[in-house]
Structure formats: structure tokens, C-alpha cells
Write an enzyme that holds these catalytic residues in place. Structure first.
Site, PDB file in Angstrom:
ATOM      1  N   ARG A   1       1.148  -1.013  -0.293  1.00 44.66           N
ATOM      2  CA  ARG A   1      -0.022   0.245   0.041  1.00 44.66           C
ATOM      3  C   ARG A   1       0.769   0.926  -0.122  1.00 44.66           C
ATOM      4  O   ARG A   1       2.311   1.230   0.177  1.00 44.66           O
ATOM      5  CB  ARG A   1      -0.729  -0.375   0.969  1.00 44.66           C
ATOM      6  CG  ARG A   1      -2.309  -1.336   1.534  1.00 44.66           C
ATOM      7  CD  ARG A   1      -2.904  -0.846  -0.142  1.00 44.66           C
ATOM      8  NE  ARG A   1      -4.075  -1.663   0.308  1.00 44.66           N
ATOM      9  CZ  ARG A   1      -4.394  -2.454  -0.435  1.00 44.66           C
ATOM     10  NH1 ARG A   1      -3.345  -3.027  -1.358  1.00 44.66           N
ATOM     11  NH2 ARG A   1      -5.802  -3.587  -0.416  1.00 44.66           N
TER      12      ARG A   1
ATOM     13  N   GLU B   1      -4.814   6.876  -5.539  1.00 44.59           N
ATOM     14  CA  GLU B   1      -5.444   5.639  -7.303  1.00 44.59           C
ATOM     15  C   GLU B   1      -6.413   6.223  -7.989  1.00 44.59           C
ATOM     16  O   GLU B   1      -7.400   6.260  -7.543  1.00 44.59           O
ATOM     17  CB  GLU B   1      -5.153   4.751  -7.122  1.00 44.59           C
ATOM     18  CG  GLU B   1      -4.152   3.603  -6.522  1.00 44.59           C
ATOM     19  CD  GLU B   1      -3.584   2.590  -6.164  1.00 44.59           C
ATOM     20  OE1 GLU B   1      -4.372   1.526  -6.560  1.00 44.59           O
ATOM     21  OE2 GLU B   1      -2.761   2.086  -5.642  1.00 44.59           O
TER      22      GLU B   1
ATOM     23  N   HIS C   1      -1.617  -0.827 -10.222  1.00 47.76           N
ATOM     24  CA  HIS C   1      -2.029  -1.641  -9.307  1.00 47.76           C
ATOM     25  C   HIS C   1      -2.905  -3.362  -9.316  1.00 47.76           C
ATOM     26  O   HIS C   1      -4.213  -2.975  -9.318  1.00 47.76           O
ATOM     27  CB  HIS C   1      -2.947  -0.760  -8.331  1.00 47.76           C
ATOM     28  CG  HIS C   1      -3.267  -1.212  -7.147  1.00 47.76           C
ATOM     29  ND1 HIS C   1      -3.765  -0.963  -6.017  1.00 47.76           N
ATOM     30  CD2 HIS C   1      -3.309  -2.825  -6.648  1.00 47.76           C
ATOM     31  CE1 HIS C   1      -4.262  -1.229  -4.279  1.00 47.76           C
ATOM     32  NE2 HIS C   1      -3.467  -2.758  -5.223  1.00 47.76           N
TER      33      HIS C   1
END
Length: 316
Positions: free
Chosen positions: A230, A259, A277
Site C-alpha cells: 500500500r 489511485e 496496482h
């Protein structure tokens, strides 16, 4: 199995029929607007919610769902799920810890190799008709420090130790005597003793900005950072400064604070590798993730023990 599941995730659609085949009715709400509308329109019939860590489920949303019994989080992280609100209502919460560990570990190795060997830069140069002969470090024998030795961290450690003969150390809340790797009691010590610092710990308040200026300084000008966990674990401002001033050699990032927005400052650097991601995404991981959700839902609604329950805080 007659229960209605509100699906907030947007990346496992191909495998959602696995839940429908088990008799669950699905309400798909993959955007913020659809999510708000679904909660407003179908609040009375929603029994379960399927989400992921960054999407979470807020206290207000939990309050708005009077029939909610269980929240299933895909992946290991659950940082934006209000666990206290769930506990106050007696709502169970599960996650998918370990289900996508192989996919994340594969991507971590791809990022590590790309970063250390300068693969994106070499590819771009060749496409421009250039033929640079740049000497890059060998990965074999490098010292790898892993922050977090859960399922993902262990999968990465095995690949690096056995496949690349890397010297693996780690830092976590507690030593893991069942693992053959060296434990470092502090993150700064881990960074000092590592050529590559790899982040594989969950996000959330407890791990926020663990990797700060001091840790990056300890990693040093020849050190590399890889983050497949993260973004919140790393102080982004400190990382940008360290990259811009060449206080570390480079960084490979699969996760970002806001994001899908990625700071332009990262895009302007030639010592970073960026991916959107996707570390945990593979057909196998998506299938197994949804299958785990299905098993947890079946267990809950049939009165059986959950497979991967989270420990919730006491009701307040």
C-alpha cells in the site's frame, strides 16, 4: 443459498458467476455513483458486501444497510473498511489473505528485476534507435529486506532466496521462528542491511509512513525500493525527494496514494518503474479470490465457521 451480495469491486467480473452458481444474487456497483444508488435503492435486501481494501465500506454505509451480516474483502488489505462500525453491529468481516500471494510475488520479482536491471529504460532506448551499453547491478547475491513476512512476503522470500541466491532479511511485528530468514528488530536496521527494500505489509493506521526519510536515508544511494503493498506505508513526499536527489538508486511502485492519480513528479523520473496496482491480478488469483469469497459466504449463511475471519475491535 438465498442472499443478496452488493459487489463493489471492479476487477473480478469474469469469475462472479461462481457466486451466482452458489445461489447468491449479485448487485454490481463498481463506480461511486452506482455504489451510492445501489445502497439507496436496495438497502433493505443487501445481506453481504464484497469489496477490497482501498474501496472499503464506511460507517455511514454500514448504518444504511440494516440487513448487512457479512463484509468480504478480496485480497489481504482491509484498510478502508470501518471495522469498529462492523463490530458495533455484529457484522462479520473476512479477507482473502494469501489467496493472491503467488501473483503478487511474481509481480514483485518482475518489478525488482526491471528496476535493478533498467529494463524499461533499455526498452525505450532501443525503440528510439539507440544502443546504450549501460552497466547495471546483478540481482544474484543482493541483500533483500522485506517489510512484512506474511503470505506475500514469504512467497517473495522463497523466490529470491532460492531463485536468485539473495540474502533475505525481514522486519515484522514479531519474529517468525518458522522461517529461515534473518529478523531485524527495527526497520531502519533492515534498510541499512539491504540493497533492495521490498514492502509487503498491510496498509492502515498502524503502518502509515513506516518508510520515512530516516529509513530511505538508511537504504542509501545504492539502494532500491519496491512497493507492492500500500502506498500509505511509504511517505510519498520523502520518497520523491530521495529519488529526485538520488539519495536512493530507484523505486518500483505498484501502488499510489490517490489511485488512479499518479503524481506527475514520478512520471518525470528516469529511476522509477510504475505499474497500475496490478500485482494481485491474474486469472488464477481472481478465480481463487472469488472462490474464497464464496466459501466464506456459504459458511456464514449456513452457520459454519468462517475460513478467513478478521479479528474485530470490541463493540463500543
Amino acid at each position: 443459498m438465498h442472499a443478496t451480495v452488493l459487489v463493489l469491486v471492479e476487477n473480478v467480473n469474469a469469475y462472479l458467476p461462481l457466486l451466482e452458481q452458489q445461489g447468491f444474487q449479485l448487485i454490481l456497483a463498481p463506480t461511486p455513483a452506482a455504489r451510492a444508488e445501489a445502497i439507496k435503492t436496495h438497502a433493505q435486501q443487501i445481506d453481504a458486501v464484497l469489496t477490497r481494501g482501498p474501496l472499503g465500506l464506511t460507517a455511514a454505509e454500514i448504518t444504511a444497510l440494516p440487513g448487512l451480516q457479512i463484509i468480504c474483502v478480496i485480497g489481504a488489505g482491509y484498510e478502508q473498511v470501518d471495522l469498529q462500525a462492523a463490530s458495533n453491529r455484529g457484522i462479520a468481516v473476512t479477507n482473502g489473505a494469501g489467496v493472491n500471494a503467488s501473483s503478487v510475488a511474481d509481480h514483485a520479482l518482475a518489478l525488482l528485476l526491471s528496476l535493478v536491471r533498467g529494463i524499461p529504460q533499455a526498452d525505450a532506448a532501443v525503440r528510439l534507435g539507440q544502443w546504450p551499453k549501460v552497466t547495471r547491478p546483478s540481482v544474484a547475491g543482493l541483500r533483500l529486506g522485506i517489510l512484512g513476512l506474511g503470505a506475500v512476503g514469504q512467497a517473495i522470500a522463497r523466490r529470491c532466496a532460492l531463485g536468485f541466491e539473495m540474502q533475505v532479511s525481514y522486519h515484522s511485528r514479531q519474529p517468525r521462528p518458522d522461517q529461515p530468514y534473518r529478523f531485524c528488530p527495527t526497520l531502519k536496521e533492515l534498510a541499512e542491511d539491504s540493497d533492495v527494500l521490498l514492502i509487503a505489509t498491510p496498509g492502515g493506521a498502524e503502518t502509515r509512513h513506516l518508510v520515512d526519510r530516516d529509513v530511505l536515508e538508511a537504504l542509501g544511494a545504492k539502494g532500491f525500493l519496491v512497493n507492492v503493498a500500500r502506498a500509505s506505508v511509504v511517505d510519498t513526499d520523502a520518497l520523491l525527494q530521495a529519488l529526485q536527489q538520488r539519495q536512493i538508486a530507484g523505486a518500483a511502485l505498484d501502488v499510489f496514494d490517490d489511485e488512479p492519480q499518479v503524481p506527475d513528479a514520478f512520471k518525470q523520473l528516469d529511476n522509477v518503474v510504475l505499474t497500475p496496482h496490478v500485482a494481485g491480478l491474474s486469472p488464477q488469483a481472481s478465480r481463487d479470490t472469488v472462490a474464497m469469497v464464496g466459501r466464506n459466504l456459504q459458511a456464514h449463511f449456513s452457520g459454519q465457521p468462517l475460513l478467513t475471519p478478521l479479528v474485530l475491535p470490541p463493540p463500543s
